[in-house]
Enzyme design. Structure first.
Site, PDB file in Angstrom:
ATOM      1  NE  ARG A  99      -6.673   0.764  -2.868  1.00 46.00           N
ATOM      2  CZ  ARG A  99      -5.892   1.106  -1.855  1.00 46.00           C
ATOM      3  NH1 ARG A  99      -4.843   0.402  -1.532  1.00 46.00           N
ATOM      4  NH2 ARG A  99      -6.184   2.182  -1.131  1.00 46.00           N
ATOM      5  CG  ASP A 142      -3.698   8.121  -1.725  1.00 42.65           C
ATOM      6  OD1 ASP A 142      -3.559   8.570  -0.573  1.00 42.65           O
ATOM      7  OD2 ASP A 142      -3.452   6.943  -2.045  1.00 42.65           O
ATOM      8  CG  ASN A 179      -3.153  11.826   2.141  1.00 41.05           C
ATOM      9  OD1 ASN A 179      -2.584  10.931   1.521  1.00 41.05           O
ATOM     10  ND2 ASN A 179      -2.840  12.148   3.378  1.00 41.05           N
ATOM     11  CE  LYS A 180      -5.196   5.974   4.005  1.00 38.96           C
ATOM     12  NZ  LYS A 180      -5.809   5.031   3.060  1.00 38.96           N
ATOM     13  CD  GLN A 222      -3.813   2.967   6.747  1.00 39.60           C
ATOM     14  OE1 GLN A 222      -4.421   3.423   7.720  1.00 39.60           O
ATOM     15  NE2 GLN A 222      -4.395   2.750   5.589  1.00 39.60           N
ATOM     16  NE  ARG A 276      -0.565   1.889   3.524  1.00 37.21           N
ATOM     17  CZ  ARG A 276       0.620   2.479   3.710  1.00 37.21           C
ATOM     18  NH1 ARG A 276       1.689   1.783   4.015  1.00 37.21           N
ATOM     19  NH2 ARG A 276       0.746   3.792   3.600  1.00 37.21           N
ATOM     20  N   GLY A 277       0.253   2.407  -0.179  1.00 32.54           N
ATOM     21  CA  GLY A 277       0.995   3.643  -0.339  1.00 32.54           C
ATOM     22  C   GLY A 277       1.112   3.891  -1.834  1.00 32.54           C
ATOM     23  CB  ALA A 278       0.075   6.762  -3.932  1.00 32.57           C
TER      24      ALA A 278
END
Lengths: 337, 337
Positions: free
Chosen positions: A86, A228, A238-239, A187, A52-54
Site C-alpha cells: 500500500r 494515514d 486521511n480517508k 468503512q 486495513r487501517g494504517a
C-alpha cells in the site's frame, strides 16, 4: 478505568505459527478469518484490503516478516514485497523499518516474533493512552462525529479516533456518537457501526453529506478522525472526506481532532502537498455491493485520501501527548526532540 | 442554439387518456414506464418516488388533477390527496394551486387538461431560458460540479441546474462536468450519470465526500444545484449535501449557483429556518441496493434535505432572471414586483 467494557474486538491475532486476520471486506455480513502462513499471504491480505487501517497494516506487515523468518524465506524479499503493498500508509514503512533494524542487528526468528509482538502490544497501550488524552479534551454532554473506521479493526485494538470515543463514552463525556458512512468503501457503515453495536456504544449512522446539517443543529462539539500520514507541519492525510469535514467543522465552530500513533507522523514529509494520494479503480464508485449502479459508459474519479491542512486541526493526539493548533514549530518540538 | 443535441429525454409523457412516467427507482438498470389512469395512481407514484424532482412532481400532480376531472372523480379529494404526497417540494403546491384556480374559475376537464399541458410546456421553456442565463455566468474552459438530479428526469425536460450544464457544454463554456453520487438515494450516480451518458456529455462521478478535494485541485469553478424551496431571503432547501458543498465552495473561492423555476420561490417562507426538513426512514442508509450493509441493531439519522443560507449563494437563476448575491431585498424586487 474499565477498558474492557467497550473493547472486545481483536482483528489481528498471532497464533504461534500463523497469523489470523478478520476479513474486513465481508463485515458485517460475515465474520470470516483468514490464516496467513507466510509473508506473501500477508502481503496479499494487505493489498486486497482484507486487513486495513494504517496501524493494523503495520502490525500485520511486522508479523509477515516474522513469518518469513520462521519459514526460512528471504527476509529482503519479504520486506520489499510487504513495503509495496500500500503506498500511502506510513505505519507500514515504520513497522518494516523497525523489523529491518532488528534484522540488521542479527535478530533470529524468535527475536523477530518478539519484535512483532512488541509492535502489536505497544499499539494497544498507545491507543488506550491516546483515548485518555483525547477524551480529556472533550466537555461533558458532548456529541461527536467520526469518519471511516479507526477502531479495534484498524489497530491492535481499542482504536485511535474510535479509542478516544470509547474512552469519552466510558468517562461519561460523550453522550452522542455519529459515524459517517464513508463512501465508497463504507468503512463507517460496515465497520465502525459493527464495532459500536458490538461494544454496546449507542451511535447513529449518517450520509457523509449530512455532516454539515448535523453540525448546524448544534448536536456535535467534536469531529474525531484518524490519520494515514501526518506531515512535519501537521497537515494530515486521511480517508477521502476528512478534509471536507474539517472545513465544515471550522465553519460551525465545531472542534476537529486527529488521533494517531506517533508512527503516523512523518517528519521527512514537509507538508501535505508532498503526500502521494492513492487513486483507486473508478469501478469502486460505479457499483455498490457488487451490483452496477451507474449506467454503462460512465466514468468516475476515485481518490481515496485527502489532506487536511494543519490550520483546520484543533488538536493532534498521539501517545506522546496532545498538540493543540499544530504547526511545524510545535510538531518539531514533540517529534524531533 | 441546437437544444436537441444534449436534450433527448422526456420522463413525464401525457398520452391523451393517461400519464406515462419513467420509473426513476429502476434506472439505470431498467427503463420501465408506469401508466397512471387516475389521481390516486399519480399520488402513489409521487409518494413512492417513481417520479421525483420538484418540477416533475408539480407537473405530474397537475396531470393527476386533469385525470381526476377526466374520470369524473372528486376534484377536492384529488387535490388534497396529491397535496399530501410530499411535504417539502413547493412546486407541488404551486402546480395544484394553479389547477385549483382554474377549477374555481369553472374549468371543465378539457380546460384542466390544457392547463396541465401549459404547466409542462412552460417548464420546458423556462428551463431552456434558465440554461442560457446560467451558462452566461460561466467563463470559458470551466469545470463544474452538480449534486443530485436536476435534469430532464426532474422536470418537463432539459432540467434546471443540469439545464445550465447542458447549455454551458453546448456553448463551449463548460469543459468538465463532475456529479456527486448523492447518498443515500444515489440520484447523481443513478440518474444524472444516466442522463449525461445518454445525451453524450462527458462527466465523472465522485463520492459526495470528495468534493472539497476536487475543489482544492482547482478543476472546478462553479457548483450548480437545483432547489426544492427558496425562501423569501434566498435561503435554499435542496437535497442533503447541498449545504456542505456551499460551505466548501466558499472556502475554495468556487462560485455557487442555484437554478430553479420561480415556482420554487416561496415568498411566504421568510427564511430557511421556517422550512420543514423531511426525515426519511433510517433503513435507506442501512441497506444499499436492497442488501443490508450495516450490522443489525444499528440506527441512522436520515434527513433528505438541508438549507443553504443565502450568504453562501453567488447566484439564483430563475426564468425571470439572475439574482446575484441574493438577500431579502433583491428577492422582493424580483418576486413581489
Amino acid at each position: 478505568m474499565d477498558y474492557d467494557r467497550y473493547d472486545r474486538i481483536r482483528a489481528v491475532q498471532w497464533q504461534g505459527d500463523h497469523l489470523r486476520l478478520l476479513d474486513q471486506r465481508l463485515l458485517p455480513q460475515q465474520e470470516r478469518w483468514i490464516d496467513c502462513a507466510n509473508a506473501a499471504q500477508v502481503t496479499q491480505a494487505i493489498k486486497d484490503l482484507a486487513v486495513r487501517g494504517a496501524p493494523a497494516i503495520g502490525i500485520a506487515a511486522a508479523w509477515g516478516v516474522a513469518l518469513a523468518a520462521k519459514q526460512g524465506e528471504s527476509l529482503d524479499a519479504a520486506l520489499s514485497m510487504l513495503r509495496a503493498a500500500r503506498p500511502t500508509a506510513v505505519n507500514l514503512m515504520w513497522a518494516l523499518d523497525r523489523m529491518m533494524a532488528r534484522i540488521a542487528a542479527g535478530a533470529d526468528a524468535a527475536a523477530l516474533e518478539h519484535e512483532a509482538k512488541a509492535i502489536q502490544d505497544e499499539d494497544l497501550l498507545a491507543n488506550r493512552h491516546m483515548g485518555q488524552l483525547g477524551a480529556s479534551l472533550i466537555a461533558p454532554h458532548s456529541g461527536v462525529l467520526t469518519h471511516c473506521n479507526t477502531g479495534s479493526l484498524a489497530t491492535a485494538g481499542y482504536g485511535t479516533a474510535l479509542g478516544v470515543i470509547r474512552a469519552g463514552v466510558a468517562a461519561g463525556r460523550i453522550e452522542q456518537v455519529f459515524a459517517g458512512e464513508t463512501r465508497p468503501w463504507q468503512q463507517g457503515a460496515r465497520l465502525t457501526m459493527w464495532e459500536l453495536v458490538r461494544d454496546g456504544i449507542p451511535a447513529k449512522l449518517i450520509a457523509d453529506s449530512a455532516a454539515s446539517h448535523l453540525m448546524k443543529s448544534g448536536v456535535i462539539q467534536w469531529v474525531i478522525v484518524g490519520a494515514d500520514r501526518i506531515a512535519a507541519n501537521g497537515d494530515t492525510a486521511n480517508k477521502i472526506g476528512t478534509y471536507q469535514l474539517a472545513i465544515a467543522a471550522r465553519h460551525h465552530g465545531v472542534k476537529f481532532m486527529v488521533v494517531a500513533p506517533s508512527s503516523t507522523v512523518d517528519m521527512a514529509t514537509a507538508t501535505g502537498d508532498d503526500i502521494e494520494i492513492e487513486l483507486r479503480d473508478p469501478a469502486e464508485l460505479l457499483a455498490v455491493a457488487g451490483q452496477r449502479t451507474v449506467v454503462e459508459g460512465a466514468d468516475a474519479w476515485n481518490p481515496v485520501f485527502d489532506v487536511t491542512p494543519a490550520e483546520l486541526i484543533d488538536a493532534i493526539v498521539t501517545e506522546r501527548g496532545v498538540i493543540e493548533r499544530p504547526n511545524a514549530g510545535v510538531m518539531q518540538l514533540m517529534f524531533l526532540a
